[in-house]
Scaffold this motif. Sequence first.
Motif, PDB file in Angstrom:
ATOM      1  N   TRP A  93     -22.079 124.362  31.349  1.00  0.00           N
ATOM      2  CA  TRP A  93     -20.723 125.736  31.402  1.00  0.00           C
ATOM      3  C   TRP A  93     -20.216 125.457  29.678  1.00  0.00           C
ATOM      4  O   TRP A  93     -19.432 126.052  28.794  1.00  0.00           O
ATOM      5  N   ARG A  94     -20.198 124.093  29.000  1.00  0.00           N
ATOM      6  CA  ARG A  94     -18.884 123.138  27.686  1.00  0.00           C
ATOM      7  C   ARG A  94     -20.888 124.086  26.691  1.00  0.00           C
ATOM      8  O   ARG A  94     -19.769 125.078  25.500  1.00  0.00           O
ATOM      9  N   ALA A  95     -21.514 124.439  26.825  1.00  0.00           N
ATOM     10  CA  ALA A  95     -22.626 125.083  26.033  1.00  0.00           C
ATOM     11  C   ALA A  95     -21.680 126.603  25.748  1.00  0.00           C
ATOM     12  O   ALA A  95     -22.378 126.973  25.113  1.00  0.00           O
ATOM     13  N   ALA A  96     -22.062 127.069  27.501  1.00  0.00           N
ATOM     14  CA  ALA A  96     -20.821 128.229  27.649  1.00  0.00           C
ATOM     15  C   ALA A  96     -20.082 128.973  26.586  1.00  0.00           C
ATOM     16  O   ALA A  96     -19.876 129.784  25.168  1.00  0.00           O
ATOM     17  N   LEU A  97     -19.332 128.029  27.004  1.00  0.00           N
ATOM     18  CA  LEU A  97     -18.539 128.146  25.822  1.00  0.00           C
ATOM     19  C   LEU A  97     -17.971 127.925  24.893  1.00  0.00           C
ATOM     20  O   LEU A  97     -17.293 128.802  23.944  1.00  0.00           O
ATOM     21  N   VAL A  98     -18.573 127.259  23.923  1.00  0.00           N
ATOM     22  CA  VAL A  98     -18.210 127.272  22.493  1.00  0.00           C
ATOM     23  C   VAL A  98     -20.109 127.724  21.796  1.00  0.00           C
ATOM     24  O   VAL A  98     -19.291 128.479  20.902  1.00  0.00           O
ATOM     25  N   LEU A  99     -20.700 128.559  22.439  1.00  0.00           N
ATOM     26  CA  LEU A  99     -21.697 129.505  21.679  1.00  0.00           C
ATOM     27  C   LEU A  99     -21.139 130.228  21.419  1.00  0.00           C
ATOM     28  O   LEU A  99     -21.648 130.878  20.447  1.00  0.00           O
ATOM     29  N   PRO A 100     -20.192 131.368  22.381  1.00  0.00           N
ATOM     30  CA  PRO A 100     -19.805 132.936  20.799  1.00  0.00           C
ATOM     31  C   PRO A 100     -19.536 132.461  20.014  1.00  0.00           C
ATOM     32  O   PRO A 100     -19.742 133.193  18.999  1.00  0.00           O
ATOM     33  N   GLU A 101     -19.226 131.360  19.247  1.00  0.00           N
ATOM     34  CA  GLU A 101     -18.138 130.925  17.816  1.00  0.00           C
ATOM     35  C   GLU A 101     -18.924 129.655  17.255  1.00  0.00           C
ATOM     36  O   GLU A 101     -18.145 129.795  16.209  1.00  0.00           O
ATOM     37  N   PHE A 102     -19.965 129.779  17.795  1.00  0.00           N
ATOM     38  CA  PHE A 102     -20.550 128.105  16.854  1.00  0.00           C
ATOM     39  C   PHE A 102     -21.492 129.250  16.116  1.00  0.00           C
ATOM     40  O   PHE A 102     -22.033 130.188  16.559  1.00  0.00           O
ATOM     41  N   ILE A 103     -21.060 128.368  15.036  1.00  0.00           N
ATOM     42  CA  ILE A 103     -21.753 128.878  13.399  1.00  0.00           C
ATOM     43  C   ILE A 103     -23.375 128.195  13.231  1.00  0.00           C
ATOM     44  O   ILE A 103     -24.018 128.762  12.856  1.00  0.00           O
ATOM     45  N   GLY A 104     -23.705 126.786  13.987  1.00  0.00           N
ATOM     46  CA  GLY A 104     -24.544 126.255  13.843  1.00  0.00           C
ATOM     47  C   GLY A 104     -26.223 126.877  14.269  1.00  0.00           C
ATOM     48  O   GLY A 104     -26.068 127.493  15.447  1.00  0.00           O
ATOM     49  N   PRO A 105     -27.042 125.743  14.060  1.00  0.00           N
ATOM     50  CA  PRO A 105     -28.266 126.495  14.689  1.00  0.00           C
ATOM     51  C   PRO A 105     -28.405 125.707  16.537  1.00  0.00           C
ATOM     52  O   PRO A 105     -27.128 124.979  16.347  1.00  0.00           O
ATOM     53  N   LEU A 106     -29.126 125.961  16.929  1.00  0.00           N
ATOM     54  CA  LEU A 106     -29.210 125.252  18.544  1.00  0.00           C
ATOM     55  C   LEU A 106     -29.303 124.440  18.588  1.00  0.00           C
ATOM     56  O   LEU A 106     -28.472 123.282  19.616  1.00  0.00           O
ATOM     57  N   PRO A 107     -30.032 123.138  17.800  1.00  0.00           N
ATOM     58  CA  PRO A 107     -30.537 121.480  17.881  1.00  0.00           C
ATOM     59  C   PRO A 107     -28.276 120.903  17.155  1.00  0.00           C
ATOM     60  O   PRO A 107     -28.136 120.086  18.177  1.00  0.00           O
ATOM     61  N   GLU A 108     -27.865 121.875  16.428  1.00  0.00           N
ATOM     62  CA  GLU A 108     -26.227 120.960  16.316  1.00  0.00           C
ATOM     63  C   GLU A 108     -25.389 121.642  17.523  1.00  0.00           C
ATOM     64  O   GLU A 108     -24.854 120.153  17.584  1.00  0.00           O
ATOM     65  N   LEU A 109     -25.999 122.401  18.104  1.00  0.00           N
ATOM     66  CA  LEU A 109     -24.957 122.933  19.239  1.00  0.00           C
ATOM     67  C   LEU A 109     -25.173 121.932  20.641  1.00  0.00           C
ATOM     68  O   LEU A 109     -23.581 121.046  21.243  1.00  0.00           O
ATOM     69  N   LEU A 110     -26.516 121.845  20.698  1.00  0.00           N
ATOM     70  CA  LEU A 110     -27.050 120.981  21.546  1.00  0.00           C
ATOM     71  C   LEU A 110     -26.163 119.166  22.046  1.00  0.00           C
ATOM     72  O   LEU A 110     -25.828 118.605  22.740  1.00  0.00           O
ATOM     73  N   ALA A 111     -26.429 118.857  20.542  1.00  0.00           N
ATOM     74  CA  ALA A 111     -25.870 117.901  20.192  1.00  0.00           C
ATOM     75  C   ALA A 111     -24.104 117.743  20.194  1.00  0.00           C
ATOM     76  O   ALA A 111     -23.960 116.220  20.941  1.00  0.00           O
ATOM     77  N   GLY A 112     -23.983 118.100  19.978  1.00  0.00           N
ATOM     78  CA  GLY A 112     -22.080 118.137  19.901  1.00  0.00           C
ATOM     79  C   GLY A 112     -21.944 118.377  21.645  1.00  0.00           C
ATOM     80  O   GLY A 112     -21.014 117.883  21.801  1.00  0.00           O
ATOM     81  N   VAL A 113     -22.568 119.369  22.684  1.00  0.00           N
ATOM     82  CA  VAL A 113     -22.493 118.975  23.526  1.00  0.00           C
ATOM     83  C   VAL A 113     -22.362 118.003  24.802  1.00  0.00           C
ATOM     84  O   VAL A 113     -21.988 117.357  24.905  1.00  0.00           O
ATOM     85  N   THR A 114     -23.652 117.278  24.047  1.00  0.00           N
ATOM     86  CA  THR A 114     -23.954 116.108  25.543  1.00  0.00           C
ATOM     87  C   THR A 114     -23.587 114.777  23.731  1.00  0.00           C
ATOM     88  O   THR A 114     -22.912 113.822  25.430  1.00  0.00           O
ATOM     89  N   GLU A 115     -22.893 114.755  22.492  1.00  0.00           N
ATOM     90  CA  GLU A 115     -22.882 113.657  22.401  1.00  0.00           C
ATOM     91  C   GLU A 115     -20.664 113.681  22.402  1.00  0.00           C
ATOM     92  O   GLU A 115     -20.382 112.445  22.253  1.00  0.00           O
ATOM     93  N   GLY A 116     -20.168 114.750  23.561  1.00  0.00           N
ATOM     94  CA  GLY A 116     -19.176 114.405  23.158  1.00  0.00           C
ATOM     95  C   GLY A 116     -17.592 114.639  22.459  1.00  0.00           C
ATOM     96  O   GLY A 116     -17.081 114.548  22.451  1.00  0.00           O
ATOM     97  N   GLY A 117     -18.719 114.949  21.060  1.00  0.00           N
ATOM     98  CA  GLY A 117     -17.907 115.055  20.002  1.00  0.00           C
ATOM     99  C   GLY A 117     -17.623 116.563  19.320  1.00  0.00           C
ATOM    100  O   GLY A 117     -17.643 117.192  20.190  1.00  0.00           O
ATOM    101  N   SER A 118     -16.742 116.407  18.496  1.00  0.00           N
ATOM    102  CA  SER A 118     -16.201 118.024  17.997  1.00  0.00           C
ATOM    103  C   SER A 118     -17.563 118.745  17.180  1.00  0.00           C
ATOM    104  O   SER A 118     -18.587 118.234  17.088  1.00  0.00           O
TER     105      SER A 118
END
Length: 494
Positions: free
Chosen positions: A464-489
Amino acid sequence: MTYDREHRRLAWCVALLLRHAPDTVVTGLLDRLDPAVRGYLCRDEPLAPSAVTLLLRHGSAEDRRRVAANPHVLGRPLPGLPGVAVYAARPLPPADLRGTVTAELSRLRPAPVPGPDAPPPAPGAADAVRPGDPAEPAPLTSGELVALLRGHGARRPRVPLALLRLPREPLDHELVVREHARRPLPAGSVEALLLVGGLPPEVCARLLDTRTGSSYGPGWHRPAVRAVRTGRLTCDELVAAVAPAHRALLLGALTEPAGRRIRSGLRWDLTEQAAYRAALHRVLAPALGADPLRWAELLRRAPDFPGTLPELAASVAAGPAAGPPTAPAAPAPGPLGEPLRRAVAGLVPPAPAAPAGPERELALAALGVPNAMGDRREDVRWVGACLARELLSGTDVTRHKAPAAWALDEDHWLADLDPWDTFLGDDAPADPAPRTRARALLAARDEADRQLTAALGADVDAWWRAALVLPEFIGPLPELLAGVTEGGSVPGRP
């Protein structure tokens, strides 16, 4: 307007993630959507097969109405779409079939012994079965229906569908499952039962267990494809149900036992094949990882293993000490070696890429720049040219393309894709472009499956966090997943 745009973009991104999510996560994500987003998702977005099945099973009447209006959803039993009602409206069995059924019933039913005062039988009393005829025999029992279905349906479900239209008693599910476990029903008969038998999901799953059979038949794959396409089972449930295990693997490539690709009739399209392969990855990746020895052991054991694929994966993961299965397996029919090798090879995680030359390095860097070529159409043309030259692969697109939502949505980098062009073998037609695009789509989906499963698992909150971030995220998928799982910005998200 902005509020409506946000709802539509969230529905788009949720649909992208649902392609790769296990069933428990799909249900959890659907339950978290507000009515506006859920409505856009059901009506406008290309839905994963398992999402359609779970909406049919657990959704509201409004959900079903909206999915029925979705132009991307075909072949499911929804209002306004071909489904069970079409088969229920079929004409009664033809006269020659009724005569055949009457002859077979005369062997199944003991002839009544007339009493001394019984009148002689009227002429023509044993003629063809006609509903409403005074001489019509008693309705078929479940045992008689199973006996008739066992004698028909070796190729297609037409005759079994006609048999199911005859007057009969309510179907005894346990008897059908028990008879099928003793000796599997023909594929056409199982397909007919999936279409009009009104079977619950657990019975449908047990009808796909053919470990006691000894042959494939020309339409061996049809019940499995039909179970998904009619909304009876999700892809995860199908992978867990099909036995023996090598059939589940062959379904991932939809290859006949003789090695020929299935190109006509009922079969997966590319998006369904990708969804089924995602379910295979969820079973095999935790057990086998990227260990080539375990994948080789899977290929060695698969032809003679009688159980399901999850059981085979657990046996391989347990190592040689687990020993062979306790139940003897029937001999694997047909020359399975080469088809199984190709099916398993398509699921093995790719080896690390060789050092890239300058041209490939530039291409990978360009993937990370949104609209690097100036506009979407030029981006699609450029990616297609790189795929044709084998400068890039679908795996590269998933790993490097930005933004992540565009990498997950092949409409942003792959054009002119025919979802029914599933002929991926080396002996494909002369034009290599369709085959290149199809292979790129499957490789990209496979890589997304691996990354999302490894990072998010079955954690609904993380998805669910990944779904909320995905629409406005400008980087590639590995960076998105790292941010979601590591809890950082997460970059690109306020």
